[in-house]
Design an enzyme around this catalytic site. Structure first.
Site, PDB file in Angstrom:
ATOM      1  N   LYS A  13       0.833  -1.219   0.000  1.00  0.00           N
ATOM      2  CA  LYS A  13       0.000   0.000   0.000  1.00  0.00           C
ATOM      3  C   LYS A  13       0.863   1.263   0.000  1.00  0.00           C
ATOM      4  CE  LYS A  13      -2.060  -1.191   3.880  1.00  0.00           C
ATOM      5  NZ  LYS A  13      -1.323  -2.438   4.164  1.00  0.00           N
ATOM      6  N   ARG A  88      -9.762   0.634   8.840  1.00  0.00           N
ATOM      7  CA  ARG A  88      -9.304  -0.716   9.163  1.00  0.00           C
ATOM      8  C   ARG A  88     -10.363  -1.502   9.930  1.00  0.00           C
ATOM      9  NH1 ARG A  88      -3.409   0.384   9.059  1.00  0.00           N
ATOM     10  NH2 ARG A  88      -2.222  -1.468   9.530  1.00  0.00           N
ATOM     11  N   ARG A 127      11.742  -4.560   5.017  1.00  0.00           N
ATOM     12  CA  ARG A 127      11.349  -3.178   4.691  1.00  0.00           C
ATOM     13  C   ARG A 127      12.199  -2.151   5.440  1.00  0.00           C
ATOM     14  NH1 ARG A 127       5.192  -1.767   5.323  1.00  0.00           N
ATOM     15  NH2 ARG A 127       5.367  -2.791   7.335  1.00  0.00           N
ATOM     16  N   ARG A 161      11.175  -0.206  11.157  1.00  0.00           N
ATOM     17  CA  ARG A 161      10.119  -0.065  12.156  1.00  0.00           C
ATOM     18  C   ARG A 161      10.251  -1.110  13.253  1.00  0.00           C
ATOM     19  NH1 ARG A 161       4.750   0.143   8.513  1.00  0.00           N
ATOM     20  NH2 ARG A 161       3.950  -0.828  10.411  1.00  0.00           N
ATOM     21  N   ARG A 172      -0.616  -8.760  13.542  1.00  0.00           N
ATOM     22  CA  ARG A 172      -1.111  -7.763  12.584  1.00  0.00           C
ATOM     23  C   ARG A 172      -1.958  -8.433  11.498  1.00  0.00           C
ATOM     24  NH1 ARG A 172       4.452  -5.069  11.333  1.00  0.00           N
ATOM     25  NH2 ARG A 172       3.359  -3.759   9.844  1.00  0.00           N
TER      26      ARG A 172
END
Ligand code: ADP
Ligand code: AMP
Length: 216
Positions: A13, A88, A127, A161, A172
């Protein structure tokens, strides 16, 4: 134009929202980025959110709808926004409908980034982002042209992160399937749901996003 990107953590996203922002002048509204900024600033919202985010659970609907409703009033959102990570939950989706109606705005499309769960841990654990401009990269799938130097701004410091670890990904993903995936039928029923293949390569996904935008 108001677009929602919907998909599990790691679906792509943020990567695609950055590209849409650069190409079409839409503003990326990432609720995850907003919360991380609040945590870094040590604000009351940040203090409340940090522990929840580290557990991989969802921050309260009340906080999230408040953040988005306020942000949508900013002048830079006039040309259109890409909602990345919001809504969400069904309560957030309903609150969004209400706030768009109040502001006289129309939801143009919800783009589902379809991915298989088993690739997401590799996506998420690889990431990282440029500390200076926020451009997103991946250890394997999206490296800067010159190692250690951001393509966009030349920055040489990068962040990872704290919630991008294999343990948190499980919670998650659970939150996504239990609380966010039910939004797919909600938006399908309203005729605004589009899909792209989030398993494809990054440039191929961008092409599919462009095709969706052309069609609306
Ligand atoms: P999200 O915002 O949905 O959580 P990101 O856009 O941050 O996901 O993508 C997660 C990681 O996977 C990033 O490091 C990104 O560079 C990489 N990535 C994004 N899309 C793809 C793709 N289609 N194929 C391979 N890697 C991808
Ligand atoms: P993201 O950057 O989208 O992966 O979000 C990181 C974390 O921020 C999530 O795991 C949640 O804890 C929190 N978060 C972001 N957006 C929302 C939202 N719309 N509702 C609830 N929690 C959110």
């Amino acid at each position: 134009m108001i677009l929602i990107l919907l998909g599990p953590p790691g679906a792509g996203k943020g990567t695609q929202a950055q590209r849409l922002q650069d190409k079409h002048g839409l503003v990326q509204l990432s609720t995850g980025d907003m919360l991380r900024a609040a945590v870094a600033a040590g604000s009351e919202t940040g203090l409340k959110a940090k522990a929840v985010m580290d557990r991989g659970e969802l921050v309260s609907d009340e906080i999230m709808t408040g953040i988005i409703s306020e942000r949508l009033n900013d002048p830079d959102c006039k040309n259109g926004v890409i909602l990345d990570g919001f809504p969400r939950t069904e309560a957030q989706a309903e609150a969004l409908d209400k706030m768009l109606a109040e502001k006289g705005l129309v939801l143009n499309a919800v783009i589902e980034m379809k991915t298989d769960d088993d690739i997401l841990v590799e996506r998420i654990t690889g990431r990282y982002t440029c500390a200076k401009c926020g451009a997103g990269y991946h250890d394997k799938f999206l490296k800067p042209a010159v190692e250690g130097v951001c393509d966009k701004c030349g920055g040489t410091e990068f962040n990872r992160r704290s919630d991008d670890n294999a343990e948190t990904v499980t919670s998650r993903l659970k939150a996504y399937h239990e609380q966010t995936a039910p939004l797919l039928p909600y938006y399908r029923g309203r005729g605004v749901l589009k899909q792209v293949d989030g398993m494809a390569g990054i440039d191929e996904v961008t092409d599919q996003m462009e095709a969706v935008l052309q069609a609306i």
